[in-house]
Write a protein that holds these residues in place. Sequence first.
Motif, mmCIF file in Angstrom:
data_model
loop_
_atom_site.group_PDB
_atom_site.id
_atom_site.type_symbol
_atom_site.label_atom_id
_atom_site.label_comp_id
_atom_site.label_asym_id
_atom_site.label_seq_id
_atom_site.Cartn_x
_atom_site.Cartn_y
_atom_site.Cartn_z
ATOM 1 N N VAL A 1 103.607 16.475 15.290
ATOM 2 C CA VAL A 1 104.547 16.274 14.782
ATOM 3 C C VAL A 1 104.479 14.773 14.499
ATOM 4 O O VAL A 1 105.662 14.361 14.155
ATOM 5 N N LYS A 2 103.421 13.933 14.520
ATOM 6 C CA LYS A 2 103.661 12.774 14.347
ATOM 7 C C LYS A 2 103.616 12.887 12.604
ATOM 8 O O LYS A 2 104.181 11.597 12.269
ATOM 9 N N ILE A 3 102.915 13.078 11.740
ATOM 10 C CA ILE A 3 102.459 13.055 10.810
ATOM 11 C C ILE A 3 103.773 13.791 9.794
ATOM 12 O O ILE A 3 104.335 12.973 8.730
ATOM 13 N N ASP A 4 104.754 14.817 10.809
ATOM 14 C CA ASP A 4 105.990 15.619 9.687
ATOM 15 C C ASP A 4 106.632 16.085 10.955
ATOM 16 O O ASP A 4 105.931 17.090 11.349
ATOM 17 N N GLY A 5 107.464 15.170 11.898
ATOM 18 C CA GLY A 5 108.384 16.121 12.341
ATOM 19 C C GLY A 5 109.513 16.701 12.428
ATOM 20 O O GLY A 5 109.963 16.919 12.910
ATOM 21 N N LEU B 1 114.528 24.163 13.110
ATOM 22 C CA LEU B 1 114.259 23.862 11.776
ATOM 23 C C LEU B 1 113.932 24.725 10.826
ATOM 24 O O LEU B 1 114.083 24.693 9.719
ATOM 25 N N ASN B 2 114.035 25.861 10.992
ATOM 26 C CA ASN B 2 114.282 27.483 11.034
ATOM 27 C C ASN B 2 114.406 28.064 10.888
ATOM 28 O O ASN B 2 114.081 29.011 11.193
ATOM 29 N N ASP C 1 98.733 20.655 5.644
ATOM 30 C CA ASP C 1 98.062 22.550 5.913
ATOM 31 C C ASP C 1 96.693 22.003 6.402
ATOM 32 O O ASP C 1 96.220 23.464 7.267
ATOM 33 N N ALA C 2 95.509 21.325 6.176
ATOM 34 C CA ALA C 2 94.173 20.728 6.826
ATOM 35 C C ALA C 2 94.555 21.108 9.040
ATOM 36 O O ALA C 2 93.948 21.913 8.879
ATOM 37 N N ARG C 3 95.489 20.430 8.623
ATOM 38 C CA ARG C 3 95.313 19.892 10.274
ATOM 39 C C ARG C 3 96.239 21.260 10.847
ATOM 40 O O ARG C 3 95.694 22.079 12.202
ATOM 41 N N PHE C 4 97.447 21.731 10.061
ATOM 42 C CA PHE C 4 97.936 23.287 11.060
ATOM 43 C C PHE C 4 96.571 24.780 10.993
ATOM 44 O O PHE C 4 96.213 25.050 11.762
ATOM 45 N N THR C 5 96.290 24.751 10.184
ATOM 46 C CA THR C 5 94.985 25.286 9.675
ATOM 47 C C THR C 5 93.689 25.073 11.033
ATOM 48 O O THR C 5 93.631 26.537 11.797
ATOM 49 N N ARG C 6 93.303 23.924 10.813
ATOM 50 C CA ARG C 6 92.156 24.134 11.764
ATOM 51 C C ARG C 6 92.749 24.098 13.449
ATOM 52 O O ARG C 6 92.468 24.423 14.398
#
Length: 311
Positions: A122-126, A158-159, A96-101
């Motif tokens: 993508v590497k953390i959660d593909g 995915l969504n 969440d921190a990386r997404f928000t940043r």
Amino acid sequence: MKKTIKILTVAAASAFIMSCDSDESKKGRFLLKGNEKLEENDPKGALEFYAEAIELDSTYADAYYNKALAHLELNQLSESILDLSLAIKYRPDYFDARFTRGLNYLDNGEFYNAREDAQALVKIDGQNWKSYFLVGLVEEKLTNFSTALEAFEQASLLNPENSDLLVNQATIYYYQKDLEKAKELLTNAMEVNPMEPNLHNLRSMIYFDEGNYVEALSSVEKAISLNNSQAYFYNNKGLYLLFLDQQEEGLALINQSIQMDEKNPFALRNKGIYYVMQGDRVSALQYLVELNQNYPDMDLVKEYLEKAQAL
């Protein structure tokens, strides 16, 4: 002074209760109090509690993350990015921190930093749609439209119930001048969520390109009714009013848009168009010459620059 005394008194009164608590439980309590302040729409108060939590644990990633959200509520983008970077420093896989940043970097015009965060996600959660959503947003800003479209399509797989992702795909097709494909995707998005404001805004842009200014105005007004905080909605409405011979009303909305977001070059273009319509060569050139240098591919810029030069 009274406020300081009151805080000290509360702290003193709770000192005995908290004396047996560990720093771990204390910092968690401060985090929760900060969260309560955020929910009460008091981001400044929240910042104080998050700072208390961080004072107890300088590596407390959750406190940095929530503190970043409070800064965002105060429109403090640089401070938010700094806190998110600290959250990531102490927890490198903090999704969440990386997404928000990454979103913050986009808002700050730091597209390549945003790309690094997108690639990391993508590497953390593909298997998380947000990873590809951020990839798509970044590549769209970098005008890599094919890559952006692939990312939005993956996010949509995915969504599939997320109408935003369909609108994002339609936007790319709009940029590529494939209006029929864009309209097809917007029809699909309408079935998922007819109350999505960006859907109606994009539909208004397609109507405008087709020369249907009345329907363009109606669609953007629908977008504004659903979300009245987006500067570019007002800018688009202002543009459509210019072409409906309501120049002064249009200019007022374009100026309102600039006050909300002074970085939007489309609003400056629209002011240039207004001055061309008014026959004011000097004012029109003041906007359009620079825009033509910085954004030579922007729709209508070259056309209205030539009209200004001919005045």
